[in-house]
Motif scaffolding. Sequence first.
Motif, short mmCIF file in Angstrom:
data_model
loop_
_atom_site.label_atom_id
_atom_site.label_comp_id
_atom_site.label_asym_id
_atom_site.label_seq_id
_atom_site.Cartn_x
_atom_site.Cartn_y
_atom_site.Cartn_z
N VAL A 83 0.21 0.05 -14.16
CA VAL A 83 0.79 -0.38 -12.89
C VAL A 83 -0.27 -0.31 -11.79
CG1 VAL A 83 2.52 0.12 -11.16
CG2 VAL A 83 3.10 0.34 -13.56
N LEU A 84 -1.00 0.81 -11.75
CA LEU A 84 -2.04 0.96 -10.74
C LEU A 84 -3.13 -0.08 -10.93
CD1 LEU A 84 -2.36 4.83 -10.54
CD2 LEU A 84 -1.46 3.30 -8.81
N LEU B 11 2.30 -9.58 -7.52
CA LEU B 11 3.08 -8.52 -6.89
C LEU B 11 4.43 -8.37 -7.58
CD1 LEU B 11 3.58 -6.45 -4.73
CD2 LEU B 11 4.28 -8.25 -3.19
N LEU C 77 -7.17 2.68 -3.08
CA LEU C 77 -6.15 3.71 -3.28
C LEU C 77 -5.77 3.81 -4.75
CD1 LEU C 77 -4.66 5.62 -1.45
CD2 LEU C 77 -2.81 3.99 -1.30
N CYS C 78 -5.59 2.66 -5.40
CA CYS C 78 -5.26 2.66 -6.82
C CYS C 78 -6.39 3.29 -7.63
CB CYS C 78 -5.03 1.24 -7.31
SG CYS C 78 -3.66 0.43 -6.55
N LEU D 290 6.50 -1.78 -13.13
CA LEU D 290 6.87 -0.45 -12.66
C LEU D 290 8.28 -0.10 -13.13
CD1 LEU D 290 5.94 1.89 -10.94
CD2 LEU D 290 6.95 0.77 -8.98
N THR E 250 2.50 10.02 -9.84
CA THR E 250 1.70 10.10 -11.06
C THR E 250 0.86 11.36 -11.10
OG1 THR E 250 1.50 7.72 -10.84
CG2 THR E 250 0.15 8.76 -12.51
N VAL F 93 2.18 1.81 -3.43
CA VAL F 93 1.15 2.37 -4.30
C VAL F 93 0.95 3.84 -3.99
CG1 VAL F 93 -1.31 2.35 -4.75
CG2 VAL F 93 -0.04 0.24 -4.77
N PHE G 104 -1.88 -3.32 -9.41
CA PHE G 104 -1.90 -3.25 -7.95
C PHE G 104 -3.34 -3.33 -7.43
CE2 PHE G 104 2.51 -1.47 -7.87
CZ PHE G 104 3.01 -2.36 -6.95
N LEU H 72 -4.49 -6.77 -7.52
CA LEU H 72 -3.87 -7.49 -6.40
C LEU H 72 -4.69 -7.26 -5.12
CD1 LEU H 72 -1.44 -9.09 -5.29
CD2 LEU H 72 -0.32 -6.92 -4.88
N ILE I 123 0.84 -1.20 0.00
CA ILE I 123 0.00 0.00 0.00
C ILE I 123 0.88 1.25 0.00
CG2 ILE I 123 -1.66 1.33 1.35
CD1 ILE I 123 -2.93 -1.22 2.20
N GLU J 221 -1.03 -14.33 -5.82
CA GLU J 221 -0.79 -12.99 -5.31
C GLU J 221 0.69 -12.63 -5.41
OE1 GLU J 221 -2.94 -14.97 -3.98
OE2 GLU J 221 -4.75 -13.84 -3.52
N LEU K 185 -5.80 -1.20 -0.51
CA LEU K 185 -4.92 -1.30 -1.67
C LEU K 185 -5.72 -1.11 -2.95
CD1 LEU K 185 -2.20 -1.91 -2.87
CD2 LEU K 185 -2.64 -4.33 -2.62
N GLU L 145 1.86 4.26 -15.85
CA GLU L 145 1.40 4.24 -14.46
C GLU L 145 -0.03 3.72 -14.35
OE1 GLU L 145 2.71 6.81 -15.91
OE2 GLU L 145 4.45 7.49 -14.76
#
Lengths: 202, 478
Positions: free
Chosen positions: B109-110, B18, B139-140, B25, A162, A155, B113, B116, A152, B14, B136, B106
């Motif tokens: 990548v997000l 990861l 947030l992405c 990235l 970004t 990220v 994640f 995940l 986390i 997982e 997680l 990006e």
Amino acid sequence: MEQVIFYCFAALLLFASSMVITVRNPVRAALFLILAFFTSAGIWLLLDAEFLAMTLVLVYVGAVMVLFLFVVMMLDIDLAPLQEGFTQYLPLGIFVAALITIEMIAVLGASHFGLDIVAAPIAHPEGYSNTKEIGLLLYTIYVYPFEIASVILTVAIIAAITLTLREKKSKSQDIDKQIKVQAKDRVRIVKMEAVKKQESES
Amino acid sequence: MTFEVSNMALALPEMFMLAMACITLLAVSFLGKNGAKAAYSLSQLTLAITAIIIYQSLGQTGTTFDGTYIKDGFSDVLKLVICLINMLVLLYSTSYLKARDLFKGEYYVLAIFSTLGMMIMVSAGHFLTIYLGLELMSLCMYAMVAMYRDSFVATEAAMKYFILGALASGMLLYGMSIIYGVTGNLSISAVSASIQAGSLDNTVLSFGIVFLVIGIGFKLGAVPFHMWLPDVYQGSPTAVTLFIAAAPKIAAFAMAIRLLVGGLGGAYEYWQDMLIMLSVLSMIIGNVVAIAQTNIKRMLAYSTISHIGFILLGVLSATQEGYAAAMFYALVYSLMTLGGFGMIILMSRQGFEADQLDDYKGLGRRNPWFALMMLILMFSMAGIPPLVGFYAKLMVIKSIVDINMLSIAIVAVLVSVIGAFYYLRIIKLMYFDAPEQKQLLEAPSDMRVMISINGIAVLMLGLFPGSLLALCASIFPL
């Protein structure tokens, strides 16, 4: 003695956190938040959780809140629109808040969480280290959540970069481009018909 | 204190994902201009290989990492679906992103994640893991919404999404802490065991459940915690809307099942009434308010709210058949949503979002095949046989009838009739109105194939729903 300290800290914590959301000036709100963090660190110390208390002070007060204060001071926040409608919504807000408080007191009060129901924590022996205990749990039983927390954080930094990184439009020279340049890129040759100036006859 | 190193092989999907996310990235940061293309290929590869790994290990069950990770049929099927759905989402969104200068490494990548995070939620065996997986994932998604910085509405949507999402996480966390206060445990199996054993303080337990249900309701978008959903769906770039509408709902459904059924299944009489409220309100408000929308993304957002109401209907029945029906509905919902938003992406082009209902006028003449696919999707969402949406609705309503909640079943049937109005309106616009734009609709070949597969899948699953239904039924009890 411990009870006196607890109630002092608890009262201070409640006061500080209610000030965070009621004061008008955001800088003051941030300072009250720091006070709230300090007092909750004090309460954790009473629970023998020294490591967590120290981390709270170091990380939140020392790093996060200082950064936060910087940002708040940099921003030019116009306070007037923030306070619009405050009195209008106040009665409803107070009503809802009071209702929730009464309900929470009824559910979370001494009748449900009193000492006769939840036993008091046993006193730790001499030489007990809270830090060591946390370390033992964190890297064994809770290793999976621990790893996820680290993902986390990764990220968070990816997202922050970004969202803030703009492609730079630099004014520096690009030598390659300068050498490759050709006349036709820079000079536009326009063919024009030669026109004789007509003499006005009058 | 003795400690045995956990069997990490169970968590291979997982761990692979990861590792690949980190490789992607690095690729993005070292490849410069080609980074976006490489990230796109790598993310598709990651999702595909993860899906293969999960498929290979189907049938293997167990817990590891001291019970914080569960691998069972439920987690395997949902993780497999999440990977596949996200592959399709990324496929749909590429051309949209390229046209809007959003085609960046990006983003992918997000996306990985976030996937995940969903997988972690689905196979969580501990309240902490659920919470961290949720964070997680979310947030992405906040960052993905906010990536379209040139658009004011997208920024506003990101702010709303972030603040309400954080509030919901706070509620969920508070609920978890109360449950911990009552049971003295955060592990789902231990919570379940102590509820089975009885002698708990039921007042405090139900108080904790209230907050858990609020958190779940926020994440699913159930009324009255739905206000963020239309704004975020409308404000986000359509590619991101597609991403946050499809797979995360499956993950949120899994979270609801893990918490309410896995952990608090023994105390279902407490959450059943709350879910009835959420479910009935969602079905009514979602379907009625959708009628008034002129923006198709907003309309589909309200349609999502009503679908969530139906999914909750299956969960609240508190029977194994009900859970299976809800799971079937969640899978079907994500497939239909994928098609619906995919169609909006297909219609849009540079400088044109195709998010107004009027943009669909005369689609039947501009491109009959796409119009047919849209017709199948809309009919399916409305729940018209023989499409798969019908079976999904039928199964959840049946599970409610089975526990003698006839009045709720009647409400569900009535609102789906009301809901049929706005789905059919799109079909009317497509076939009976004159087009506003004359030119034929062109789309890249991969998109054409995709939307065709999507539409035909909805039709075929509707004709032969047996295997998927049997699969869902075989998973429960957990």
